[in-house]
Design a protein around this motif. Structure first.
Motif, PDB file in Angstrom:
ATOM      1  N   GLU A   1      27.439 -30.966 -29.321  1.00  7.70           N
ATOM      2  CA  GLU A   1      27.007 -29.567 -29.316  1.00  7.70           C
ATOM      3  C   GLU A   1      25.959 -29.399 -28.237  1.00  7.70           C
ATOM      4  N   PHE A   2      26.038 -28.303 -27.525  1.00  8.13           N
ATOM      5  CA  PHE A   2      25.073 -28.014 -26.471  1.00  8.13           C
ATOM      6  C   PHE A   2      24.354 -26.725 -26.829  1.00  8.13           C
ATOM      7  N   HIS A   3      23.025 -26.788 -26.931  1.00  6.79           N
ATOM      8  CA  HIS A   3      22.237 -25.601 -27.258  1.00  6.79           C
ATOM      9  C   HIS A   3      21.254 -25.355 -26.131  1.00  6.79           C
ATOM     10  N   HIS A   4      21.350 -24.213 -25.509  1.00  5.33           N
ATOM     11  CA  HIS A   4      20.332 -23.876 -24.513  1.00  5.33           C
ATOM     12  C   HIS A   4      19.176 -23.196 -25.237  1.00  5.33           C
ATOM     13  N   CYS A   5      17.984 -23.644 -24.909  1.00  6.98           N
ATOM     14  CA  CYS A   5      16.831 -23.266 -25.711  1.00  6.98           C
ATOM     15  C   CYS A   5      16.204 -21.976 -25.228  1.00  6.98           C
ATOM     16  N   GLY A   6      15.874 -21.127 -26.166  1.00 10.45           N
ATOM     17  CA  GLY A   6      15.207 -19.877 -25.854  1.00 10.45           C
ATOM     18  C   GLY A   6      13.836 -19.821 -26.488  1.00 10.45           C
ATOM     19  N   ARG A   7      13.340 -18.615 -26.675  1.00  9.66           N
ATOM     20  CA  ARG A   7      12.007 -18.445 -27.250  1.00  9.66           C
ATOM     21  C   ARG A   7      12.079 -17.628 -28.529  1.00  9.66           C
ATOM     22  N   CYS A   8      11.122 -17.903 -29.417  1.00 10.02           N
ATOM     23  CA  CYS A   8      11.058 -17.197 -30.694  1.00 10.02           C
ATOM     24  C   CYS A   8      10.847 -15.699 -30.458  1.00 10.02           C
ATOM     25  N   ALA A   9      11.641 -14.907 -31.171  1.00  9.48           N
ATOM     26  CA  ALA A   9      11.557 -13.463 -31.002  1.00  9.48           C
ATOM     27  C   ALA A   9      10.250 -12.902 -31.558  1.00  9.48           C
TER      28      ALA A   9
ATOM     29  N   GLN B   1       8.679 -21.820 -27.678  1.00  7.66           N
ATOM     30  CA  GLN B   1       9.944 -22.441 -27.297  1.00  7.66           C
ATOM     31  C   GLN B   1      10.723 -22.873 -28.539  1.00  7.66           C
ATOM     32  N   LEU B   2      12.020 -22.615 -28.547  1.00  8.54           N
ATOM     33  CA  LEU B   2      12.878 -23.029 -29.662  1.00  8.54           C
ATOM     34  C   LEU B   2      13.769 -24.173 -29.202  1.00  8.54           C
ATOM     35  N   THR B   3      13.734 -25.290 -29.913  1.00  7.66           N
ATOM     36  CA  THR B   3      14.548 -26.428 -29.489  1.00  7.66           C
ATOM     37  C   THR B   3      15.463 -26.967 -30.585  1.00  7.66           C
ATOM     38  N   ASP B   4      15.199 -26.648 -31.861  1.00  8.47           N
ATOM     39  CA  ASP B   4      16.116 -27.204 -32.867  1.00  8.47           C
ATOM     40  C   ASP B   4      17.256 -26.209 -33.101  1.00  8.47           C
ATOM     41  N   PRO B   5      18.463 -26.728 -33.333  1.00  2.08           N
ATOM     42  CA  PRO B   5      19.649 -25.868 -33.367  1.00  2.08           C
ATOM     43  C   PRO B   5      19.544 -24.686 -34.332  1.00  2.08           C
ATOM     44  N   GLU B   6      18.935 -24.897 -35.493  1.00  5.08           N
ATOM     45  CA  GLU B   6      18.841 -23.819 -36.478  1.00  5.08           C
ATOM     46  C   GLU B   6      17.959 -22.676 -35.950  1.00  5.08           C
ATOM     47  N   SER B   7      16.869 -23.050 -35.287  1.00 11.29           N
ATOM     48  CA  SER B   7      15.980 -22.030 -34.719  1.00 11.29           C
ATOM     49  C   SER B   7      16.649 -21.279 -33.578  1.00 11.29           C
ATOM     50  N   ILE B   8      17.351 -22.025 -32.727  1.00  9.84           N
ATOM     51  CA  ILE B   8      18.030 -21.395 -31.596  1.00  9.84           C
ATOM     52  C   ILE B   8      19.052 -20.387 -32.108  1.00  9.84           C
ATOM     53  N   GLU B   9      19.756 -20.795 -33.163  1.00  8.38           N
ATOM     54  CA  GLU B   9      20.788 -19.931 -33.742  1.00  8.38           C
ATOM     55  C   GLU B   9      20.182 -18.627 -34.269  1.00  8.38           C
ATOM     56  N   SER B  10      19.047 -18.750 -34.953  1.00  8.99           N
ATOM     57  CA  SER B  10      18.453 -17.571 -35.588  1.00  8.99           C
ATOM     58  C   SER B  10      17.568 -16.779 -34.629  1.00  8.99           C
ATOM     59  N   GLY B  11      17.061 -17.449 -33.581  1.00  4.82           N
ATOM     60  CA  GLY B  11      16.166 -16.762 -32.659  1.00  4.82           C
ATOM     61  C   GLY B  11      14.710 -16.763 -33.109  1.00  4.82           C
ATOM     62  N   PHE B  12      14.431 -17.471 -34.231  1.00  2.00           N
ATOM     63  CA  PHE B  12      13.064 -17.597 -34.734  1.00  2.00           C
ATOM     64  C   PHE B  12      12.728 -19.059 -34.980  1.00  2.00           C
ATOM     65  N   GLY B  13      11.475 -19.452 -34.742  1.00  2.00           N
ATOM     66  CA  GLY B  13      11.012 -20.785 -35.096  1.00  2.00           C
ATOM     67  C   GLY B  13      10.884 -20.916 -36.600  1.00  2.00           C
ATOM     68  N   PRO B  14      10.636 -22.146 -37.112  1.00  5.22           N
ATOM     69  CA  PRO B  14      10.609 -22.377 -38.570  1.00  5.22           C
ATOM     70  C   PRO B  14       9.606 -21.492 -39.310  1.00  5.22           C
ATOM     71  N   HIS B  15       8.385 -21.348 -38.758  1.00  2.60           N
ATOM     72  CA  HIS B  15       7.365 -20.550 -39.451  1.00  2.60           C
ATOM     73  C   HIS B  15       7.725 -19.070 -39.446  1.00  2.60           C
ATOM     74  N   CYS B  16       8.139 -18.606 -38.277  1.00  5.28           N
ATOM     75  CA  CYS B  16       8.446 -17.180 -38.163  1.00  5.28           C
ATOM     76  C   CYS B  16       9.723 -16.822 -38.902  1.00  5.28           C
ATOM     77  N   ARG B  17      10.654 -17.782 -39.001  1.00  6.62           N
ATOM     78  CA  ARG B  17      11.889 -17.530 -39.745  1.00  6.62           C
ATOM     79  C   ARG B  17      11.537 -17.275 -41.211  1.00  6.62           C
ATOM     80  N   ALA B  18      10.610 -18.061 -41.747  1.00  9.25           N
ATOM     81  CA  ALA B  18      10.183 -17.895 -43.139  1.00  9.25           C
ATOM     82  C   ALA B  18       9.521 -16.528 -43.341  1.00  9.25           C
ATOM     83  N   ARG B  19       8.730 -16.097 -42.369  1.00  7.09           N
ATOM     84  CA  ARG B  19       8.029 -14.819 -42.497  1.00  7.09           C
ATOM     85  C   ARG B  19       8.951 -13.635 -42.280  1.00  7.09           C
TER      86      ARG B  19
END
Ligand code: ZN
Length: 144
Positions: free
Chosen positions: A111-119, A124-142
């Motif tokens: 799998e190839f994931h190009h990394c973006g930034r948290c909305a 910077q987002l580097t783990d696949p789940e964060s890249i998919e959602s567009g939010f980092g772990p903390h912000c995804r929870a919020r």
């Protein structure tokens, strides 16, 4: 992003951060491939680093030069070449994974994931789940 051309174009964009995941083992690595500004009109090489710490904006360790058109086994494919400054052994799993990947850009074993930034916070987002959602772990929870 599945085509070979898109993957190569992204990797050699000049300031690329991307994550690859082995579909077989789940092993993943995040790499940065950066090309400094030209000096004296000559293009600089592409320097490859691998993420080796918790800070995905700073904790990269230099691996070597990534040549867009290598002279290695797969003719014309990119080639990862260690230099004297390399801090990662060519035998290390992270080195061998990138070396293999750039010579098999069309492979769907990875799998190839190009990394973006948290909305939300711009990190910077580097783990696949964060890249998919567009939010980092903390912000995804919020944001949920
Ligand atoms: Zn965030």
């Amino acid at each position: 992003m599945t085509s070979t051309i898109d993957r190569a174009a992204f990797i050699f964009g000049g300031h690329a951060t991307f994550t690859i995941v082995s579909k077989r083992s789940g092993t993943r690595f995040t790499y940065r491939v950066a090309q400094p500004a030209p000096r004296d009109g000559k293009p600089a090489p592409f320097f490859a680093s691998v993420l080796t710490g918790p800070d995905n904006t700073a904790d990269y360790t230099y691996m070597g030069i990534l040549r867009p058109n290598g002279a290695g086994s797969a003719a014309g494919a990119p080639e990862l070449v260690p230099t004297r400054a390399s801090k990662i052994s060519p035998n290390a799993a992270s080195f061998r994974a990138l070396e293999w990947f750039v010579q098999h850009l069309a492979s769907d074993a990875v799998e190839f994931h190009h990394c973006g930034r948290c909305a939300r916070c711009g990190r910077q987002l580097t783990d696949p789940e964060s890249i998919e959602s567009g939010f980092g772990p903390h912000c995804r929870a919020r944001a949920a």
